[in-house]
Design a protein around this motif. Structure first.
Motif, PDB file in Angstrom:
ATOM      1  N   SER A   1       3.410  12.686   5.925  1.00  0.00           N
ATOM      2  CA  SER A   1       2.165  12.632   6.699  1.00  0.00           C
ATOM      3  C   SER A   1       1.040  12.020   5.865  1.00  0.00           C
ATOM      4  O   SER A   1       0.273  11.177   6.356  1.00  0.00           O
ATOM      5  CB  SER A   1       1.791  14.045   7.148  1.00  0.00           C
ATOM      6  OG  SER A   1       0.593  14.029   7.878  1.00  0.00           O
ATOM      7  N   ASP A   2       0.952  12.421   4.612  1.00  0.00           N
ATOM      8  CA  ASP A   2      -0.082  11.884   3.719  1.00  0.00           C
ATOM      9  C   ASP A   2       0.087  10.373   3.518  1.00  0.00           C
ATOM     10  O   ASP A   2      -0.896   9.626   3.557  1.00  0.00           O
ATOM     11  CB  ASP A   2      -0.053  12.581   2.367  1.00  0.00           C
ATOM     12  CG  ASP A   2      -0.472  14.048   2.438  1.00  0.00           C
ATOM     13  OD1 ASP A   2      -1.060  14.467   3.468  1.00  0.00           O
ATOM     14  OD2 ASP A   2      -0.192  14.790   1.465  1.00  0.00           O
ATOM     15  N   LEU A   3       1.317   9.929   3.314  1.00  0.00           N
ATOM     16  CA  LEU A   3       1.571   8.503   3.121  1.00  0.00           C
ATOM     17  C   LEU A   3       1.210   7.722   4.386  1.00  0.00           C
ATOM     18  O   LEU A   3       0.557   6.677   4.310  1.00  0.00           O
ATOM     19  CB  LEU A   3       3.031   8.246   2.752  1.00  0.00           C
ATOM     20  CG  LEU A   3       3.406   6.763   2.632  1.00  0.00           C
ATOM     21  CD1 LEU A   3       2.656   6.104   1.483  1.00  0.00           C
ATOM     22  CD2 LEU A   3       4.898   6.609   2.471  1.00  0.00           C
TER      23      LEU A   3
ATOM     24  N   PRO B   1      -4.939   2.828   7.725  1.00  0.00           N
ATOM     25  CA  PRO B   1      -6.127   1.959   7.816  1.00  0.00           C
ATOM     26  C   PRO B   1      -5.810   0.479   7.535  1.00  0.00           C
ATOM     27  O   PRO B   1      -6.296  -0.407   8.249  1.00  0.00           O
ATOM     28  CB  PRO B   1      -7.075   2.537   6.769  1.00  0.00           C
ATOM     29  CG  PRO B   1      -6.674   3.973   6.661  1.00  0.00           C
ATOM     30  CD  PRO B   1      -5.183   3.970   6.829  1.00  0.00           C
TER      31      PRO B   1
ATOM     32  N   HIS C   1      -2.926  -0.962   7.976  1.00  0.00           N
ATOM     33  CA  HIS C   1      -2.124  -1.405   9.111  1.00  0.00           C
ATOM     34  C   HIS C   1      -3.029  -1.789  10.277  1.00  0.00           C
ATOM     35  O   HIS C   1      -2.836  -2.831  10.916  1.00  0.00           O
ATOM     36  CB  HIS C   1      -1.152  -0.288   9.513  1.00  0.00           C
ATOM     37  CG  HIS C   1      -0.361  -0.599  10.733  1.00  0.00           C
ATOM     38  ND1 HIS C   1       0.688  -1.493  10.723  1.00  0.00           N
ATOM     39  CD2 HIS C   1      -0.466  -0.151  11.998  1.00  0.00           C
ATOM     40  CE1 HIS C   1       1.196  -1.569  11.940  1.00  0.00           C
ATOM     41  NE2 HIS C   1       0.515  -0.773  12.736  1.00  0.00           N
TER      42      HIS C   1
ATOM     43  N   GLU D   1       0.789  -1.231   0.000  1.00  0.00           N
ATOM     44  CA  GLU D   1       0.000   0.000   0.000  1.00  0.00           C
ATOM     45  C   GLU D   1       0.821   1.281   0.000  1.00  0.00           C
ATOM     46  O   GLU D   1       0.314   2.331  -0.395  1.00  0.00           O
ATOM     47  CB  GLU D   1      -0.955   0.010   1.196  1.00  0.00           C
ATOM     48  CG  GLU D   1      -2.028  -1.046   1.106  1.00  0.00           C
ATOM     49  CD  GLU D   1      -2.988  -1.017   2.281  1.00  0.00           C
ATOM     50  OE1 GLU D   1      -3.115   0.032   2.946  1.00  0.00           O
ATOM     51  OE2 GLU D   1      -3.620  -2.058   2.544  1.00  0.00           O
ATOM     52  N   GLY D   2       2.069   1.201   0.459  1.00  0.00           N
ATOM     53  CA  GLY D   2       2.851   2.432   0.555  1.00  0.00           C
ATOM     54  C   GLY D   2       4.280   2.328   0.081  1.00  0.00           C
ATOM     55  O   GLY D   2       5.021   3.314   0.107  1.00  0.00           O
TER      56      GLY D   2
ATOM     57  N   GLN E   1       4.840  17.003   4.466  1.00  0.00           N
ATOM     58  CA  GLN E   1       3.427  16.776   4.170  1.00  0.00           C
ATOM     59  C   GLN E   1       3.242  15.464   3.417  1.00  0.00           C
ATOM     60  O   GLN E   1       2.304  14.714   3.684  1.00  0.00           O
ATOM     61  CB  GLN E   1       2.841  17.948   3.374  1.00  0.00           C
ATOM     62  CG  GLN E   1       1.339  17.856   3.173  1.00  0.00           C
ATOM     63  CD  GLN E   1       0.568  17.849   4.486  1.00  0.00           C
ATOM     64  OE1 GLN E   1       0.773  18.707   5.328  1.00  0.00           O
ATOM     65  NE2 GLN E   1      -0.308  16.866   4.663  1.00  0.00           N
TER      66      GLN E   1
ATOM     67  N   ARG F   1      -0.948   8.447   6.689  1.00  0.00           N
ATOM     68  CA  ARG F   1      -2.411   8.399   6.825  1.00  0.00           C
ATOM     69  C   ARG F   1      -3.057   7.477   5.786  1.00  0.00           C
ATOM     70  O   ARG F   1      -4.093   6.883   6.043  1.00  0.00           O
ATOM     71  CB  ARG F   1      -2.986   9.798   6.766  1.00  0.00           C
ATOM     72  CG  ARG F   1      -2.542  10.623   7.978  1.00  0.00           C
ATOM     73  CD  ARG F   1      -3.156  11.985   8.095  1.00  0.00           C
ATOM     74  NE  ARG F   1      -2.480  12.880   8.998  1.00  0.00           N
ATOM     75  CZ  ARG F   1      -2.155  12.664  10.268  1.00  0.00           C
ATOM     76  NH1 ARG F   1      -2.428  11.527  10.821  1.00  0.00           N
ATOM     77  NH2 ARG F   1      -1.543  13.577  10.992  1.00  0.00           N
ATOM     78  N   ARG F   2      -2.401   7.325   4.639  1.00  0.00           N
ATOM     79  CA  ARG F   2      -2.930   6.438   3.602  1.00  0.00           C
ATOM     80  C   ARG F   2      -2.750   4.963   3.971  1.00  0.00           C
ATOM     81  O   ARG F   2      -3.634   4.135   3.731  1.00  0.00           O
ATOM     82  CB  ARG F   2      -2.263   6.732   2.259  1.00  0.00           C
ATOM     83  CG  ARG F   2      -2.935   6.002   1.099  1.00  0.00           C
ATOM     84  CD  ARG F   2      -2.392   6.391  -0.259  1.00  0.00           C
ATOM     85  NE  ARG F   2      -1.158   5.669  -0.543  1.00  0.00           N
ATOM     86  CZ  ARG F   2       0.017   6.220  -0.807  1.00  0.00           C
ATOM     87  NH1 ARG F   2       0.149   7.532  -0.850  1.00  0.00           N
ATOM     88  NH2 ARG F   2       1.077   5.487  -1.045  1.00  0.00           N
ATOM     89  N   VAL F   3      -1.595   4.597   4.558  1.00  0.00           N
ATOM     90  CA  VAL F   3      -1.336   3.191   4.887  1.00  0.00           C
ATOM     91  C   VAL F   3      -1.880   2.785   6.251  1.00  0.00           C
ATOM     92  O   VAL F   3      -2.021   1.591   6.534  1.00  0.00           O
ATOM     93  CB  VAL F   3       0.169   2.833   4.801  1.00  0.00           C
ATOM     94  CG1 VAL F   3       0.696   3.080   3.400  1.00  0.00           C
ATOM     95  CG2 VAL F   3       0.997   3.545   5.847  1.00  0.00           C
TER      96      VAL F   3
END
Length: 184
Positions: free
Chosen positions: A125-127, A133, A135, A54-55, A122, A129-131
């Protein structure tokens, strides 16, 4: 460390090496030790797979981003190394990869010429927050779903005591660096 076998197919055989004056682990301790290591390895493997898918980041990189997301400000490389229990050189390498991908920024510390400050960007932080959920889903499915609320409380209690006991030792980053000697 090994003290004899427990009658279980996953149990490791006793080691015949001389342990000197060291008392071997009893069968219950030995079984708990191996079960803990196996469970942690299985969980970490699945988390690593999810983070890569995912990341495109490693578990250690996720830990670094998580520390920075939850920090009140920039952290030093030493604080990060102590927090994720990682070697200085390994952390420097991982931080370099994160910096190259624009996920963190490193710079001098105004209060200490020897320290390097690490700041989350930023994009980092974005990455994170993306991975996050995914996790959480993996962690919940593998670790928490088979437990009751009471089990979770007991597990947290036990592991906090173990971690706090282990943390009474100096952090790895405080250990003196080994000097390489060149043969004469």
């Amino acid at each position: 460390m090994y003290g004899g076998g427990v009658n279980d197919r996953r149990t490791h055989p006793p080691v015949s090496a001389d342990t000197g004056d060291v008392q071997p682990l009893d069968p219950g301790q030995l079984e708990a030790y191996f079960v803990l290591l196996e469970a942690v390895s299985l969980l970490q493997h699945q988390v690593e797979q999810q983070l890569r898918a995912e990341g495109d980041i490693t578990y250690v990189q996720f830990q670094l981003l998580a520390r920075l997301v939850h920090a009140p400000g920039p952290l030093t490389m030493t604080q990060l190394a102590d927090g994720v229990v990682y070697s200085r050189s390994g952390l420097t390498y991982q931080a370099g990869l994160l910096e190259k991908n624009g996920l963190i920024a490193r710079g001098p510390c105004p209060d200490d010429d020897r320290a390097t400050l690490v700041t989350l960007t930023q994009a980092g932080s974005d990455l994170f927050r993306r991975v996050l959920p995914g996790h959480v889903e993996v962690s919940r499915a593998l670790l928490f779903d088979p437990l009751t609320d009471r089990d979770v409380h007991h597990l947290g209690d036990i592991m906090t005591r173990v971690r706090d006991h282990m943390r009474t030792l100096p952090p790895r980053s405080a250990a003196p660096r080994k000097r390489r000697t060149t043969p004469s």
